[in-house]
Design an enzyme around this catalytic site. Sequence first.
Site, PDB file in Angstrom:
ATOM      1  N   ASN A  48       0.826  -1.216   0.000  1.00  0.00           N
ATOM      2  CA  ASN A  48       0.000   0.000   0.000  1.00  0.00           C
ATOM      3  C   ASN A  48       0.861   1.267   0.000  1.00  0.00           C
ATOM      4  OD1 ASN A  48      -2.453  -1.467   0.246  1.00  0.00           O
ATOM      5  ND2 ASN A  48      -2.022  -1.746   2.417  1.00  0.00           N
ATOM      6  N   HIS A 134     -13.377  -1.506   6.931  1.00  0.00           N
ATOM      7  CA  HIS A 134     -12.220  -2.201   7.492  1.00  0.00           C
ATOM      8  C   HIS A 134     -12.528  -2.814   8.867  1.00  0.00           C
ATOM      9  CE1 HIS A 134      -8.020  -2.295   9.171  1.00  0.00           C
ATOM     10  NE2 HIS A 134      -7.775  -2.686   7.938  1.00  0.00           N
ATOM     11  N   GLU A 189     -15.499   3.959   4.421  1.00  0.00           N
ATOM     12  CA  GLU A 189     -14.186   4.271   3.867  1.00  0.00           C
ATOM     13  C   GLU A 189     -14.430   5.180   2.678  1.00  0.00           C
ATOM     14  OE1 GLU A 189     -11.681   0.780   2.993  1.00  0.00           O
ATOM     15  OE2 GLU A 189     -12.527  -0.175   4.760  1.00  0.00           O
ATOM     16  N   SER A 193     -10.695  -0.584   0.566  1.00  0.00           N
ATOM     17  CA  SER A 193      -9.360  -1.166   0.574  1.00  0.00           C
ATOM     18  C   SER A 193      -9.214  -2.405  -0.291  1.00  0.00           C
ATOM     19  CB  SER A 193      -8.959  -1.498   2.007  1.00  0.00           C
ATOM     20  OG  SER A 193      -9.835  -2.455   2.555  1.00  0.00           O
ATOM     21  N   ASP A 218     -13.045   7.043   6.669  1.00  0.00           N
ATOM     22  CA  ASP A 218     -11.699   6.475   6.745  1.00  0.00           C
ATOM     23  C   ASP A 218     -11.009   6.714   5.404  1.00  0.00           C
ATOM     24  OD1 ASP A 218      -9.425   4.939   6.909  1.00  0.00           O
ATOM     25  OD2 ASP A 218     -10.423   3.134   7.667  1.00  0.00           O
ATOM     26  N   HIS A 221      -6.959   4.815   2.210  1.00  0.00           N
ATOM     27  CA  HIS A 221      -6.456   4.546   0.856  1.00  0.00           C
ATOM     28  C   HIS A 221      -6.588   5.744  -0.077  1.00  0.00           C
ATOM     29  CE1 HIS A 221      -5.698   0.301   1.663  1.00  0.00           C
ATOM     30  NE2 HIS A 221      -6.734   0.415   2.493  1.00  0.00           N
ATOM     31  N   LYS A 252       0.232   4.110   4.666  1.00  0.00           N
ATOM     32  CA  LYS A 252       0.008   3.711   3.271  1.00  0.00           C
ATOM     33  C   LYS A 252       0.715   4.698   2.331  1.00  0.00           C
ATOM     34  CE  LYS A 252      -3.282   0.520   4.701  1.00  0.00           C
ATOM     35  NZ  LYS A 252      -4.481   0.319   5.473  1.00  0.00           N
TER      36      LYS A 252
HETATM   37  C1  LIG Z   1      -4.822  -0.262   6.856  1.00  0.00           C
HETATM   38  C2  LIG Z   1      -6.135   0.261   7.201  1.00  0.00           C
HETATM   39  C3  LIG Z   1      -6.426   0.678   8.506  1.00  0.00           C
HETATM   40  C4  LIG Z   1      -5.484   0.454   9.652  1.00  0.00           C
HETATM   41  O1  LIG Z   1      -4.348   1.244   9.579  1.00  0.00           O
HETATM   42  P1  LIG Z   1      -2.998   0.715  10.268  1.00  0.00           P
HETATM   43  O2  LIG Z   1      -2.198   1.944  10.422  1.00  0.00           O
HETATM   44  O3  LIG Z   1      -2.411  -0.276   9.327  1.00  0.00           O
HETATM   45  O4  LIG Z   1      -3.385   0.107  11.568  1.00  0.00           O
HETATM   46  C5  LIG Z   1      -7.651   1.253   8.739  1.00  0.00           C
HETATM   47  N1  LIG Z   1      -8.567   1.386   7.757  1.00  0.00           N
HETATM   48  C6  LIG Z   1      -8.327   0.962   6.507  1.00  0.00           C
HETATM   49  C7  LIG Z   1      -9.368   1.136   5.461  1.00  0.00           C
HETATM   50  C8  LIG Z   1      -7.114   0.373   6.191  1.00  0.00           C
HETATM   51  O5  LIG Z   1      -6.907  -0.087   4.968  1.00  0.00           O
END
Ligand SMILES: *Cc1c(COP(=O)(O)O)cnc(C)c1O
Length: 402
Positions: A48, A134, A189, A193, A218, A221, A252
């Site tokens: 990512n 997620h 989101e 993801s 969220d 991404h 990411k």
């Molecule tokens: C990776 C991810 C998270 C968590 O983030 P980390 O820093 O890896 O704990 C939360 N939400 C989504 C959509 C993700 O892809």
Amino acid sequence: MNDFENELNRQLAALREQHLLRKPRRVDSPQAAHLEIDGRRLLNFSSNDYLGLANDPEIKQAAIDTVARFGAGTGASPLICGRLAPHAELEEALAAFKGTPAALCFSSGYAAALGAIGALMGRGDFIVIDKLVHASIVDAARLCGAKLRVFAHSDLESLTEILRWIDRQRSPVAPGTSVRRPRTLIVTESIFSMDGDRAPLRELVELKEKFGVWLMVDEAHATGIYGAARRGLIEECGLDGHVEIEMGTLSKALGASGGYICGSRALIDLLVNRARSYIFSTAPAPAAVGAATAAIRVVQSAVGAARRKRLKERIEQLAAHAGAHWRSAIVPILIGAEGRALTAAAELQSHGIFVPAIRYPTVARGAARLRVTLTAAHDRSDLEKLIEALAELLPTRAALPE
Ligand SMILES: *Cc1c(COP(=O)(O)O)cnc(C)c1O
């Protein structure tokens, strides 16, 4: 002890039988366009690290400089004595980047979700999540004790129906009584993801305003990639200032490690007092914090613009091959059965290409897939190799998304 081992081995055998057993690989190189695994150099389409910043010299140097000045560890939770100058600088940089009044950093995105949702919601409240959010959000919603409702993926009718139902549950509170009105929070989101598609953010904002509820987005991404200032999809949709709670990760496109919440001053002040994953966890390590602050600077600079342009070129290259129009670096190739997805991934690996097979519980049972992730670190010839190997593996292009 024997009973204990037997029980665990029974569970492991069941996972193996269902093609669901997982083992982390050992990678002997940094995250980059190529990975060294088991002594082989593989083209990497699994990370990512969308902008290729995880191994960027400038960002590594920032981590090294922060360690030189502030050490390896932070010694305590932020509220005891663990919040150092680099944390304050990161939070200021985050708020300025995201265009929000304030920001708070956590040790991971997972911790940010758990802390924020747990601080804001509780028994008697309602949380309404998209079916594909997620696991960190699902876990947070379950843990906080609120009533959890799930709407069909990006389906506004399904969401509206649930919001109407909640509206009927929330009987008006008589003035002068101490009972508080239940809160309702929608969580989605922005770029999903495992599918790479977009949430209908404008419509979600309209709905939450119509029903007088809160929205959490969220941007894990989308941060660093979408919007003129590369803040994320909220910015690209012209919705700055319309989302109560924005979360994301520094791990990411930003290439570092850690999570964040952005929003109003009151939101951040409340989280500092109530978010248990912030209060009861040692502050993020200086190396990660220094790297993240540098990454935010790089993403906003001409270098960030150039990296995003390169990523866009790679996305267009693969989309042109598939005769499709994606706008995301995440390209799922749906396989279905878990065992077949594993076989497909192994075949690609024998061609020197690393694409992970994504299985339950990351996606639904029977919805196993290869998840190709494109990054700015790939060049044109890297993608040509991927396309060639996919063509051999998937005789028809039908398996690529439209
Ligand atoms: C990776 C991810 C998270 C968590 O983030 P980390 O820093 O890896 O704990 C939360 N939400 C989504 C959509 C993700 O892809």
